[in-house]
Design a protein around this motif. Structure first.
Motif, PDB file in Angstrom:
ATOM      1  N   UNK A 114       0.863  -1.179   0.000  1.00 30.25           N
ATOM      2  CA  UNK A 114       0.000   0.000   0.000  1.00 30.25           C
ATOM      3  C   UNK A 114       0.902   1.232   0.000  1.00 30.25           C
ATOM      4  N   UNK A 115       0.743   2.065  -1.025  1.00 33.43           N
ATOM      5  CA  UNK A 115       1.497   3.319  -1.096  1.00 33.43           C
ATOM      6  C   UNK A 115       0.689   4.360  -0.343  1.00 33.43           C
ATOM      7  N   UNK A 116       1.219   4.814   0.782  1.00 31.80           N
ATOM      8  CA  UNK A 116       0.525   5.763   1.643  1.00 31.80           C
ATOM      9  C   UNK A 116       1.276   7.090   1.617  1.00 31.80           C
ATOM     10  N   UNK A 117       0.550   8.157   1.304  1.00 30.78           N
ATOM     11  CA  UNK A 117       1.131   9.492   1.315  1.00 30.78           C
ATOM     12  C   UNK A 117       0.441  10.277   2.416  1.00 30.78           C
ATOM     13  N   UNK A 118       1.232  10.839   3.316  1.00 33.63           N
ATOM     14  CA  UNK A 118       0.697  11.578   4.464  1.00 33.63           C
ATOM     15  C   UNK A 118       1.328  12.964   4.519  1.00 33.63           C
ATOM     16  N   UNK A 119       0.647  13.869   5.218  1.00 32.39           N
ATOM     17  CA  UNK A 119       1.157  15.238   5.344  1.00 32.39           C
ATOM     18  C   UNK A 119       2.289  15.322   6.362  1.00 32.39           C
ATOM     19  N   UNK A 120       2.216  14.498   7.399  1.00 33.28           N
ATOM     20  CA  UNK A 120       3.242  14.453   8.444  1.00 33.28           C
ATOM     21  C   UNK A 120       3.561  12.996   8.737  1.00 33.28           C
ATOM     22  N   UNK A 121       4.762  12.714   9.229  1.00 30.20           N
ATOM     23  CA  UNK A 121       5.113  11.327   9.535  1.00 30.20           C
ATOM     24  C   UNK A 121       4.100  10.693  10.496  1.00 30.20           C
ATOM     25  N   UNK A 122       3.773   9.422  10.237  1.00 34.17           N
ATOM     26  CA  UNK A 122       2.843   8.693  11.097  1.00 34.17           C
ATOM     27  C   UNK A 122       3.568   8.154  12.323  1.00 34.17           C
ATOM     28  N   UNK A 123       2.883   8.189  13.449  1.00 35.44           N
ATOM     29  CA  UNK A 123       3.441   7.544  14.638  1.00 35.44           C
ATOM     30  C   UNK A 123       3.367   6.039  14.423  1.00 35.44           C
ATOM     31  N   UNK A 124       4.117   5.295  15.207  1.00 35.15           N
ATOM     32  CA  UNK A 124       4.087   3.831  15.097  1.00 35.15           C
ATOM     33  C   UNK A 124       2.689   3.292  15.346  1.00 35.15           C
ATOM     34  N   UNK A 125       1.983   3.888  16.303  1.00 37.57           N
ATOM     35  CA  UNK A 125       0.628   3.435  16.631  1.00 37.57           C
ATOM     36  C   UNK A 125      -0.325   3.671  15.457  1.00 37.57           C
ATOM     37  N   UNK A 126      -0.227   4.849  14.817  1.00 35.76           N
ATOM     38  CA  UNK A 126      -1.103   5.137  13.682  1.00 35.76           C
ATOM     39  C   UNK A 126      -0.775   4.236  12.491  1.00 35.76           C
ATOM     40  N   UNK A 127       0.509   3.997  12.249  1.00 33.60           N
ATOM     41  CA  UNK A 127       0.913   3.118  11.151  1.00 33.60           C
ATOM     42  C   UNK A 127       0.397   1.694  11.395  1.00 33.60           C
ATOM     43  N   UNK A 128       0.476   1.229  12.639  1.00 32.28           N
ATOM     44  CA  UNK A 128      -0.007  -0.114  12.971  1.00 32.28           C
ATOM     45  C   UNK A 128      -1.523  -0.214  12.771  1.00 32.28           C
ATOM     46  N   UNK A 129      -2.242   0.819  13.183  1.00 36.13           N
ATOM     47  CA  UNK A 129      -3.694   0.838  13.016  1.00 36.13           C
ATOM     48  C   UNK A 129      -4.060   0.837  11.534  1.00 36.13           C
TER      49      UNK A 129
END
Length: 184
Positions: A114-129
């Motif tokens: 999955x190619x994910x583009x975000x405005x700010x780096x994701x926290x580990x918890x958000x990436x896991x979710x």
């Protein structure tokens, strides 16, 4: 295993590298080297300029890439591959080659990227979710390829295969702007 397609010049290079790595039994090692080079590229504006600019000759690109690879310890199949790409004046496709290789390697393991583009780096918890949610939605083991693009302002874009979900603030604001123009 379903056939995974990669297209264009970068796709041909990615497929050739993947087949060489598979035949040599070093897919994971090559992927690790490609990831390391991709991280270097993301961090260095000078390296981006070297890779993307047509101003540099193939000889200059080849020498610079060889020096960089030696310094960071990327050798073997991946190192020779980068040198070949530079010699053939195709270094500008290296980011697409890396994505293509990752897609082929993931398909070989029964995974999906999955190619994910975000405005700010994701926290580990958000990436896991996000990974858990995508695993559930696709029914497959999803690997996240996260890219940060501050121009999105907020939200995210997720591309899995040919499906794209754009929940970025930038897109929503553009939709509102278009709707406001229609009202006038």
């Amino acid at each position: 295993m379903a056939e995974t397609y990669v297209s264009g010049v970068a796709g041909r290079y990615a497929k050739a590298l993947f087949e060489l790595a598979r035949d040599a039994g070093v897919i994971d090692a090559v992927k690790a080297d490609l990831d390391r080079f991709g991280a270097l590229l993301a961090e260095s504006d000078d390296l981006k300029r070297l890779v993307r600019s047509p101003v540099f000759s193939s000889d200059e690109q080849e020498k610079a890439i060889a020096a960089i690879l030696d310094k960071v310890g990327i050798g073997g199949l991946a190192g020779n591959f980068f040198k070949t790409v530079a010699a053939n004046r195709r270094l500008f496709t290296v980011e697409s080659i890396i994505r293509g290789f990752e897609a082929l390697a993931a398909a070989e393991k029964g995974e999906v990227v999955a190619e994910v583009t975000v405005a700010q780096p994701l926290s580990d918890a958000h990436a896991a979710t996000l990974k858990e949610t995508l695993d559930t939605l696709t029914g497959k083991n999803v690997q996240l390829a996260i890219e940060v693009d501050p121009s999105l302002l907020g939200g995210l874009k997720v591309k899995v295969g040919s499906k794209l979900v754009d929940a970025s603030l930038k897109t929503k604001l553009n939709s509102i702007r278009t709707a406001m123009k229609e009202v006038r």
